[in-house]
Design a protein around this motif. Structure first.
Motif, mmCIF file in Angstrom:
data_model
loop_
_atom_site.group_PDB
_atom_site.id
_atom_site.type_symbol
_atom_site.label_atom_id
_atom_site.label_comp_id
_atom_site.label_asym_id
_atom_site.label_seq_id
_atom_site.Cartn_x
_atom_site.Cartn_y
_atom_site.Cartn_z
ATOM 1 N N THR A 175 0.707 -1.348 0.047
ATOM 2 C CA THR A 175 -0.091 -0.008 -0.093
ATOM 3 C C THR A 175 0.783 1.276 0.087
ATOM 4 N N ASP A 231 -5.618 -1.441 -5.065
ATOM 5 C CA ASP A 231 -4.985 -2.305 -3.943
ATOM 6 C C ASP A 231 -5.651 -3.427 -3.517
ATOM 7 N N ASP A 232 -4.980 -4.714 -3.405
ATOM 8 C CA ASP A 232 -5.298 -5.831 -2.667
ATOM 9 C C ASP A 232 -6.461 -6.516 -3.489
ATOM 10 N N ARG A 330 4.950 -3.664 9.219
ATOM 11 C CA ARG A 330 3.803 -3.165 10.231
ATOM 12 C C ARG A 330 4.202 -3.631 11.727
HETATM 13 MG MG MG Z 1 -2.146 -2.774 1.839
#
Ligand code: MG
Ligand code: ADP
Length: 470
Positions: A175, A231-232, A330
């Motif tokens: 992202t 995205d995704d 993350r």
């Molecule tokens: Mg993402």
């Protein structure tokens, strides 16, 4: 002044970020993003929401959770007061609302009002987080190719590398990169129409447009794009009619030499239930992957994230975090935020001991990847008296099949592994076998309280197993 001594604001931010990862996107939009930080008092955090309705809901559904998270983070019993405040957005509330809506960013479309509009800023018509920039992306061997291709696209959209697919596991920067492309183009070629959307939003918008008989408007939005960032796309699995729509959007734009960029959490050939013609489109241009960063890169990322923060963290602590958190960026960020929050609250420098203690708690609290498939298999195997070898093996006797299915179910429920990864770890089985097992155990849990209890016990044991082995 109480605020000087008691400042739960960083902890509140950490609570928000933890809740984001467990709540659904809808819950984040509807509730979490409406809560803003007001002030801290002696063992009390004051939050505000914009209406009585929201207050009642938040108080019954989330207050206990918020309190228990605060307790875990601060080690104190913190009372939570929720007041009603019609919002004129302060910078604090905007920040919190933005954080609360990381996935929600994508949802700030015409039909979902942004809870805290950015009053003073020049309105941007793209729902991209301005914080995602190429400059803040730390490049390592794991990401250099994806980064360079993304940068080339941003500099020359629609010229080369079209379409582009960026794939890689959760929290590895997909992202961040795709939105950096959007931000860069917006900054340098503002005349281009950029559309950024997650595949989930695309699906929802599409379904909604059918319901409201507004498909022409929907199509128009996408047809007008010069740069389409989605995205995704793994979200499109099993959604045949949305796939078909995506196929047409793709063709229209591709034929008009518009830039297309997609991200996916796995290589396209591992997607299931995707129409071949769409699969073929996604892989047509360039495919680049993001791998988990090596230790040196993890350390560089941590150092970068510390820059500009008021708090100093010593290099041995950073090294400790970099060595212990090897899953994804993350998780690295979350660990750092937690330590910084701790240090700010107690006004203490973080020692190695504190870091160890704090990170241990974080990682036993939430879904995570460091809980290994093998440890779950061992716990389940012990319970049923079946060896891990048999659980992973080919035997199809009843005494082995049930434990195997339960183990798969537990892995799927409490870790982030994909069904493909689980199948691989369970003796090279296909992901559909994993899905089938998960469904079957779900069914048994619903119809049989005994099974439900056993599974709950096993989940607890697996989590304790991990805690003890740390
Ligand atoms: Mg993402
Ligand atoms: P994904 O979309 O792959 O799940 P994200 O792009 O949301 O992952 O990244 C998770 C977090 O980690 C974000 O806050 C992002 O800014 C940060 N991040 C990921 N990769 C990097 C990197 N190479 N350098 C700096 N920050 C990164």
């Amino acid at each position: 002044m109480p605020q000087e001594k008691w400042n739960y604001s960083p902890f509140w931010e950490e609570v928000v970020s933890q809740m984001q990862s467990t709540l659904s996107e809808q819950e984040c939009i509807t509730w979490l993003s409406r809560i803003s930080y007001v002030e801290s008092e002696d063992h009390k955090l004051v939050l505000a929401v914009p209406s009585l309705f929201i207050r009642d809901y938040v108080a019954t559904q989330y207050k206990t959770l918020i309190q228990s998270k605060l307790h875990e983070l601060t080690g104190e019993l913190v009372d939570v007061d929720i007041i009603i405040k019609k919002v004129t957005p302060s910078s604090e509330s905007i920040k919190t609302a933005e954080k609360a809506s990381e996935s929600v960013k994508t949802a700030k479309t015409t039909h979902t009002p942004a809870p805290f509009p950015k009053a003073q800023k020049k309105p941007r018509d793209i729902n991209i987080n301005e914080g995602y920039q190429f400059e803040s992306f730390v490049v390592g061997d794991n990401s250099a190719f994806a980064y360079n291709v993304s940068m080339a696209i941003a500099k020359n959209p629609g010229v080369s590398y079209n379409p582009c697919l960026i794939y890689g596991g959760v929290g590895l920067g997909k992202t961040h990169l795709i939105q950096s492309i959007g931000n860069y183009i917006q900054e340098n070629t503002p005349e281009l129409q950029i559309v950024y959307v997650t595949a989930e939003m695309f699906t929802n918008e599409f379904i909604q447009s059918i319901g409201e008989e507004k498909t022409p408007q929907f199509r128009n939005k996408y047809r007008k794009a010069d740069v389409l960032l989605i995205d995704d796309i793994h979200f499109l699995q099993r959604k045949a009619s949305t796939q078909e729509e995506m196929f047409h959007v793709f063709n229209n734009l591709f034929e008009a030499n518009k830039q297309l960029v997609f991200t996916c959490d796995r290589p396209i050939n591992e997607l299931r239930d995707i129409a071949d013609r769409l699969r073929n489109r996604f892989t047509r241009g360039i495919n680049v992957d993001l791998q988990p960063p090596a230790f040196e890169t993890r350390l560089a990322i941590l150092k970068r994230k510390c820059e500009g923060k008021a708090c100093h963290i010593s290099s041995d602590v950073l090294e400790y975090i970099g060595r212990s958190i090897n899953t994804n960026v993350r998780d690295l960020e979350a660990s750092l935020t937690k330590l910084i929050a701790y240090s700010q609250l107690l006004n203490k420098e973080i020692t190695l001991d504190i870091a160890r203690e704090q990170l241990k708690n974080t990682y036993s609290m939430t879904k995570d990847q460091s809980l290994s498939i093998d440890s779950i298999i061992r716990v389940v195997g012990d319970y049923f008296n079946v060896s891990p070898y048999d659980i992973k093996g080919k035997k199809r006797t009843k005494s082995v099949v049930l434990p195997r299915q339960i183990a798969m179910y537990i892995v799927r429920s409490i870790t982030e592994f994909s069904t493909t990864e689980i199948g691989y770890e369970f003796g090279g089985r296909d992901h559909t076998t994993v899905m089938h097992s998960v469904q079957r155990v779900k069914g048994m849990i619903q119809s049989d309280a005994g099974v439900s209890n056993s599974v709950q016990n096993l989940i607890r044991q697996a989590q304790n197993f991990k805690r003890e082995s740390q």
